[in-house]
Design a protein around this motif. Structure first.
Motif, PDB file in Angstrom:
ATOM      1  N   ASP A   1     -19.730  76.138 -23.155  1.00  0.00           N
ATOM      2  CA  ASP A   1     -18.891  75.154 -22.462  1.00  0.00           C
ATOM      3  C   ASP A   1     -19.615  74.554 -21.264  1.00  0.00           C
ATOM      4  O   ASP A   1     -19.535  73.356 -21.020  1.00  0.00           O
ATOM      5  N   LEU A   2     -20.328  75.389 -20.530  1.00  0.00           N
ATOM      6  CA  LEU A   2     -21.079  74.902 -19.382  1.00  0.00           C
ATOM      7  C   LEU A   2     -22.155  73.912 -19.830  1.00  0.00           C
ATOM      8  O   LEU A   2     -22.300  72.826 -19.259  1.00  0.00           O
ATOM      9  N   LEU A   3     -22.871  74.260 -20.869  1.00  0.00           N
ATOM     10  CA  LEU A   3     -23.932  73.396 -21.378  1.00  0.00           C
ATOM     11  C   LEU A   3     -23.361  72.072 -21.888  1.00  0.00           C
ATOM     12  O   LEU A   3     -23.919  71.005 -21.628  1.00  0.00           O
ATOM     13  N   LYS A   4     -22.227  72.139 -22.592  1.00  0.00           N
ATOM     14  CA  LYS A   4     -21.587  70.922 -23.100  1.00  0.00           C
ATOM     15  C   LYS A   4     -21.154  69.992 -21.984  1.00  0.00           C
ATOM     16  O   LYS A   4     -21.211  68.773 -22.132  1.00  0.00           O
TER      17      LYS A   4
ATOM     18  N   GLU B   1     -29.179  64.445 -18.327  1.00  0.00           N
ATOM     19  CA  GLU B   1     -30.297  64.609 -17.405  1.00  0.00           C
ATOM     20  C   GLU B   1     -30.372  66.034 -16.853  1.00  0.00           C
ATOM     21  O   GLU B   1     -31.446  66.603 -16.729  1.00  0.00           O
ATOM     22  N   LEU B   2     -29.230  66.612 -16.505  1.00  0.00           N
ATOM     23  CA  LEU B   2     -29.219  67.978 -15.976  1.00  0.00           C
ATOM     24  C   LEU B   2     -29.500  68.985 -17.085  1.00  0.00           C
ATOM     25  O   LEU B   2     -30.211  69.967 -16.888  1.00  0.00           O
ATOM     26  N   ARG B   3     -28.969  68.715 -18.271  1.00  0.00           N
ATOM     27  CA  ARG B   3     -29.228  69.606 -19.406  1.00  0.00           C
ATOM     28  C   ARG B   3     -30.730  69.654 -19.698  1.00  0.00           C
ATOM     29  O   ARG B   3     -31.286  70.722 -19.909  1.00  0.00           O
ATOM     30  N   VAL B   4     -31.374  68.511 -19.664  1.00  0.00           N
ATOM     31  CA  VAL B   4     -32.820  68.458 -19.908  1.00  0.00           C
ATOM     32  C   VAL B   4     -33.563  69.210 -18.818  1.00  0.00           C
ATOM     33  O   VAL B   4     -34.510  69.958 -19.102  1.00  0.00           O
ATOM     34  N   ARG B   5     -33.141  69.028 -17.572  1.00  0.00           N
ATOM     35  CA  ARG B   5     -33.832  69.707 -16.460  1.00  0.00           C
ATOM     36  C   ARG B   5     -33.779  71.219 -16.621  1.00  0.00           C
ATOM     37  O   ARG B   5     -34.729  71.923 -16.276  1.00  0.00           O
TER      38      ARG B   5
ATOM     39  N   ILE C   1     -24.725  72.192 -10.507  1.00  0.00           N
ATOM     40  CA  ILE C   1     -23.956  73.396 -10.822  1.00  0.00           C
ATOM     41  C   ILE C   1     -24.438  74.470  -9.863  1.00  0.00           C
ATOM     42  O   ILE C   1     -25.499  74.343  -9.251  1.00  0.00           O
ATOM     43  N   SER C   2     -23.668  75.519  -9.742  1.00  0.00           N
ATOM     44  CA  SER C   2     -24.050  76.560  -8.791  1.00  0.00           C
ATOM     45  C   SER C   2     -25.351  77.227  -9.236  1.00  0.00           C
ATOM     46  O   SER C   2     -25.684  77.264 -10.422  1.00  0.00           O
ATOM     47  N   ARG C   3     -26.078  77.743  -8.272  1.00  0.00           N
ATOM     48  CA  ARG C   3     -27.348  78.433  -8.588  1.00  0.00           C
ATOM     49  C   ARG C   3     -27.105  79.625  -9.504  1.00  0.00           C
ATOM     50  O   ARG C   3     -27.884  79.894 -10.403  1.00  0.00           O
ATOM     51  N   LYS C   4     -26.016  80.330  -9.242  1.00  0.00           N
ATOM     52  CA  LYS C   4     -25.703  81.498 -10.052  1.00  0.00           C
ATOM     53  C   LYS C   4     -25.449  81.087 -11.501  1.00  0.00           C
ATOM     54  O   LYS C   4     -25.983  81.700 -12.431  1.00  0.00           O
ATOM     55  N   SER C   5     -24.656  80.022 -11.703  1.00  0.00           N
ATOM     56  CA  SER C   5     -24.371  79.550 -13.063  1.00  0.00           C
ATOM     57  C   SER C   5     -25.643  79.081 -13.751  1.00  0.00           C
ATOM     58  O   SER C   5     -25.871  79.375 -14.919  1.00  0.00           O
ATOM     59  N   GLU C   6     -26.477  78.360 -13.008  1.00  0.00           N
ATOM     60  CA  GLU C   6     -27.725  77.873 -13.587  1.00  0.00           C
ATOM     61  C   GLU C   6     -28.646  79.040 -13.952  1.00  0.00           C
ATOM     62  O   GLU C   6     -29.263  79.053 -15.016  1.00  0.00           O
ATOM     63  N   HIS C   7     -28.721  80.040 -13.088  1.00  0.00           N
ATOM     64  CA  HIS C   7     -29.565  81.203 -13.360  1.00  0.00           C
ATOM     65  C   HIS C   7     -29.068  81.956 -14.598  1.00  0.00           C
ATOM     66  O   HIS C   7     -29.870  82.331 -15.472  1.00  0.00           O
ATOM     67  N   MET C   8     -27.761  82.167 -14.680  1.00  0.00           N
ATOM     68  CA  MET C   8     -27.204  82.883 -15.844  1.00  0.00           C
ATOM     69  C   MET C   8     -27.423  82.088 -17.129  1.00  0.00           C
ATOM     70  O   MET C   8     -27.769  82.650 -18.170  1.00  0.00           O
ATOM     71  N   LEU C   9     -27.226  80.768 -17.049  1.00  0.00           N
ATOM     72  CA  LEU C   9     -27.435  79.920 -18.221  1.00  0.00           C
ATOM     73  C   LEU C   9     -28.904  79.942 -18.636  1.00  0.00           C
ATOM     74  O   LEU C   9     -29.227  80.100 -19.819  1.00  0.00           O
TER      75      LEU C   9
END
Length: 119
Positions: free
Chosen positions: A8-11, A16-20, A77-85
């Motif tokens: 869901d987060l990725l969707k 641009e952010l998904r690619v990054r 997105i939060s750093r924590k969410s990005e790190h977990m993803l």
């Protein structure tokens, strides 16, 4: 595979952010299998900024908005969410990473590069 929360987060991420987030992992995995200049070129093309789609003239001759949403800056997105993803994405296969990019609306140039990378 990604759990529902990560899917869901990725969707929800703009292209641009998904690619990054996905491209560095995709690049590492793809270049381990094929370090040819063509593979590097395709990966570079995926990361290029999208060009806004042309606007079509309406019946009154005025410009009508395109069917695609305007491309604004990527939402953070939060750093924590990005790190977990990112940690979860590292566990995916190369094919799954490509599919995760393929499900986001990309520009024509980026979509062609994604399709060429698959084939």
């Amino acid at each position: 595979h990604l759990d529902k929360r990560h899917r869901d987060l990725l969707k929800a991420l703009p292209y641009e952010l998904r690619v990054r987030i996905v491209l560095p992992i995709l690049r590492q995995k793809a270049l381990q299998l094929d370090s040819s200049p063509e593979t590097s070129r395709l990966l570079d093309a995926i990361g290029e900024p999208r060009v806004p789609p042309p606007r079509d003239a309406g019946p009154n001759g005025l410009q009508e908005p395109s069917f695609m949403a305007p491309m604004g800056p990527a939402e953070p997105i939060s750093r924590k969410s990005e790190h977990m993803l990112t940690s979860s994405l590292r566990c995916l296969s190369l094919r799954s990473l490509i599919v995760s990019l393929n499900r986001a609306p990309a520009g024509e140039h980026q979509q062609k590069a994604i399709d060429d990378l698959v084939h």
